[in-house]
Design a protein around this motif. Sequence first.
Motif, PDB file in Angstrom:
ATOM      1  N   VAL A  76       0.844  -1.202   0.000  1.00 45.91           N
ATOM      2  CA  VAL A  76       0.000   0.000   0.000  1.00 45.91           C
ATOM      3  C   VAL A  76       0.878   1.251   0.000  1.00 45.91           C
ATOM      4  O   VAL A  76       0.629   2.204  -0.759  1.00 45.91           O
ATOM      5  N   CYS A  82       2.573   1.649  -3.472  1.00 50.21           N
ATOM      6  CA  CYS A  82       1.626   2.149  -4.475  1.00 50.21           C
ATOM      7  C   CYS A  82       1.349   3.635  -4.269  1.00 50.21           C
ATOM      8  O   CYS A  82       1.275   4.411  -5.243  1.00 50.21           O
ATOM      9  N   HIS A 126      -4.569   1.848  -6.379  1.00 52.76           N
ATOM     10  CA  HIS A 126      -4.775   0.887  -5.299  1.00 52.76           C
ATOM     11  C   HIS A 126      -5.892   1.395  -4.395  1.00 52.76           C
ATOM     12  O   HIS A 126      -6.277   2.560  -4.472  1.00 52.76           O
ATOM     13  N   CYS A 172      -4.856  -3.693  -5.961  1.00 51.07           N
ATOM     14  CA  CYS A 172      -3.923  -2.812  -6.655  1.00 51.07           C
ATOM     15  C   CYS A 172      -3.641  -3.359  -8.049  1.00 51.07           C
ATOM     16  O   CYS A 172      -4.096  -4.445  -8.416  1.00 51.07           O
ATOM     17  N   ILE A 196      -9.645  -2.458  -9.335  1.00 48.74           N
ATOM     18  CA  ILE A 196      -9.378  -1.023  -9.365  1.00 48.74           C
ATOM     19  C   ILE A 196     -10.057  -0.336 -10.538  1.00 48.74           C
ATOM     20  O   ILE A 196     -10.223   0.890 -10.534  1.00 48.74           O
TER      21      ILE A 196
END
Length: 399
Positions: free
Chosen positions: A80, A83, A90, A151, A262
């Motif tokens: 996370v 990204c 994401h 993601c 996404i």
Amino acid sequence: MPEIAYDCDVLVIGGGIVGLSTAYAITRAAPGTRVTVLEKEAGPARHQTGRNSGVIHSGIYYRPGSLKARYAVRGAAEMVKFCAEYGIPHAVTGKLIVATDRSELPRLHALVQRGRENGIPVRELGASQIAEYEPEVRGLAAIHVGTTGICDFVAVARQLAHGSGAEIRYGTRVVRVDRRPERGVAVLTAAGDVVRGRVLVNCAGLYSDEIARLTGDDPDVRIVPFRGEYYELARPELVRGLVYPVPDPAFPFLGVHLTRGIDGGVHIGPNAVPALAREGYGWGTVRVRELGSTLAWPGSWRIARRHWRYGAGELRRSVSKGAFTEAVRRLLPGVSEDDLVPTAAGVRAQAVLRDGTLVDDFLIREAPRTVHVLNAPSPAATASLPIGREVARRALSAL
């Protein structure tokens, strides 16, 4: 001994997310180290990395203390952050794991305990509370796992390739490896080129066991490919986020689940059926040599004898859209066959021991001047940053 002109210090075979994460970790840990990545496809992440459901797994399923548990929990948070840092699409969505039959309730409660042991926050839900998250989903009970996300893993792989500073050679298939512990490794490519390195890292995924044998090592496992087939939901408004069934702990597969990606679309799947080639993305793809390799492995037959009922159910869902729809309707009663649109399949590179045991953890082995990543299916994309650091540590030690 004559001086050897090395092309690189570390030679990585495989341009999926694990191989590229390894290259990235090596150059971060030891700036100036020359890394070359050989990838047989025309670009990165063309197989397991780019053909999964795009889920950043929380780590709730995996045995406490295992590499999968430790690396998935750590890797989810790092993914996370990665990204966000590089502007890669994401979202942290959370997910539901839903019990639809009373027999699943003990396994659901066991997952709650496992999640807590792995340091993952879990909320238990009664049947009426499921609608707070997913109004169209039905079940007897559920748990909500807030740290799960989604993601674009292909974009992550591209960023790792760029950020590593490594030389990436696409369209380069390895056909032979000459390893000499006192001198290093040399690989011959299908184009006739020779690439020399001091240390070899094998991140070849579906072909990792074959590359290990080319180096002269006996991995004592065989990659048995399992195809996962997906559908896309024609009415994506039926699903808000991620919805999973309660998995069978005897298998590393998570069952047919619902994933809002996404791009806003909802993928449904995968099942798990034997593939007739290592890149067998459909029943029409058959490679006799690769199928023969699978059938010659004693573990393949032992799996079949031990789990034929489970396998028969997966095969039924593969050949019958109606049967697949039945599995989906256990979670999402409002769905019909017409709501399911076929989409691209994936293949899981599952390592199997000679006795028929499915290797249930990441498997990394070392040999002279070599590091082999022999089992890195899901959640390897989620865990790729810590996996890459561990493989890099071993490769740098070998230098």
